[in-house]
Scaffold this motif. Sequence first.
Motif, short mmCIF file in Angstrom:
data_model
loop_
_atom_site.label_atom_id
_atom_site.label_comp_id
_atom_site.label_asym_id
_atom_site.label_seq_id
_atom_site.Cartn_x
_atom_site.Cartn_y
_atom_site.Cartn_z
N TYR A 147 -67.02 -53.35 12.34
CA TYR A 147 -66.02 -52.62 11.54
C TYR A 147 -64.93 -52.03 12.44
O TYR A 147 -63.73 -52.18 12.17
CB TYR A 147 -66.72 -51.53 10.75
N GLU A 190 -60.97 -53.15 12.57
CA GLU A 190 -59.94 -52.18 12.24
C GLU A 190 -59.00 -51.93 13.42
O GLU A 190 -57.81 -51.70 13.25
CB GLU A 190 -60.58 -50.85 11.81
N SER A 225 -59.56 -56.67 8.49
CA SER A 225 -60.41 -55.99 7.52
C SER A 225 -61.77 -55.67 8.13
O SER A 225 -62.58 -56.56 8.38
CB SER A 225 -60.59 -56.86 6.27
N GLY A 226 -62.04 -54.37 8.36
CA GLY A 226 -63.34 -53.97 8.86
C GLY A 226 -64.44 -54.18 7.85
O GLY A 226 -65.60 -54.46 8.21
#
Length: 557
Positions: free
Chosen positions: A230, A234, A239-240
Amino acid sequence: MSAVMVVLALLLCVAASAVVVRVSRLPLPLTQIVLGAAVSVPDFGLHVELEPHLFMLLFVPPLLFADGWRMPKREFFQLRERILALAFGLVLVTVVVVGYLLHWMIPAMPLAVAFALAAVLSPTDAVAVTALAGGIGVPKRLMYILEGEALMNDASGLTAFKFAIAAAATGAFSLTQASVAFLLVSIGGLLVGIAMGWGMAVFQRWLGGWTRIQAQGAVVLTLLLPFAAYLLAERIGTSGILAAVAAGMTLNLRSAALETDPETRIATTHIWAMLQYVLTGLIFVLLGLQLPDIIGKALHEEFHDDGLAGASRLLGYAAATSAALIAVRLIWVWALFRITHIYARWRDGVHRRMPHLRLLLATALAGVRGAITLAAVLSVPLLLGDGTPFPARNLMIFIATAVILLSLIVAAVGLPPLLRGIALGEDREVQEEQLARVRACEAGMAAVADEARRLSGTVGNSSAVTPQLAAASQIIDTYQQRLSGLNGDESTRQTATEQAALLLTLRLRALRAERAEILRMHRRDEINDIVFNQLIYEIDVREAAFKPRAGRTEAHG
């Protein structure tokens, strides 16, 4: 109240919910919300200021990773058209239709802000659906669709939310740029997650082959993976959320081939189950804690300014938005099933009936909103780029929170009667599990026979006995061996020890043969992940129970 006391109080609420739910007869999520609201009254003094970005980091990656890890990959790919149509197509339709409806109902809310609110309301939460359905079984096919949709629409909804917030803050929006950015963010997040999951699988294999690390260490590495995926995604602007999902799915695909210890797999299963229960419970307790501040305060202020009409208007906004979300979802689901049935009839030439109306309604009501919606709406900035207050921010938070609560209540009330009595059809998993158990037993018996022939060169007595006598003889022989080892002389004890060692060797050999057969069936796609994980867990538990005894036996030898 100190942070330590707050954490302990929240954990106590989660633990108490397991007891209260048996008395209240409410679904577990609603019970946890009620407990959170109860301890938020002034007399208790429990108040938590949610930091949205910290909330997203602590709760969302591990939960999505666990969902991706548990999601059956075969069913995901078989149902990919419906899952993607709900996760992306329905999100887009929801943003447009509900966004325009919100702008029409509330003219003071700019269109970009209305789109942002509709986008934050589009992600669904499949974690609570099973609990909300009560004791009524959710059809497996429907559950797979809902889980796959929830995995994917978090990313699509939040990405649309970010673009809408940017448009509201800057006053500029380009559909072409937004579409390209959406693709790059999604693909980038998937690639990061796949790379991290694959790398962890390779690292686990290296550790298992060279260092024989303890089970706890391997579990800690797995616990850190969703946060690493994640944060990395990010950090590079992707998109985490999709990275955490992809990491879980990739590690599950690779873990079947890993030769890890049974203790490691058992510990991983138990710890992830407990972690998911605790985190999910904390989310709903925290939601209950926020209700008096968000809903109660907003209604009180509106009532103070405009009387009963103002408070009723706020509740009407929330009810109308909830009804619109259900209506849009119902129409989209009906159209999706209709199109897929027409396509199947054109392709195969076979006429298939549409799903029962109750199943369509259940699918519409199962679009429960939850943690992602709450965290995202609280992250709306206080000020615009020019320093002016963000328009209708408090109203956005009120409507989103009220919709979360209404969706939980509607699903809790509506799902059980809708699902009760629906023919679930033939459960493919039951047949696969039965076949896998038969194959595993056959493999185990064959392995025992081969091992016995290898060790002694003889074949056991084939005289016919009744099943009752055979079972009794096995039990008596076990007790006689234990008594001989306890009461006999040194020679007798040595013989009993050798027999016990041989018995354990044969049992372990049989269990390993069972595991090899289950792995082979999984690789050939004869069983899905659910059946595979259940049977492997059972074999691991039996092997782990035998291994300490085997160690003691070898020590005596």
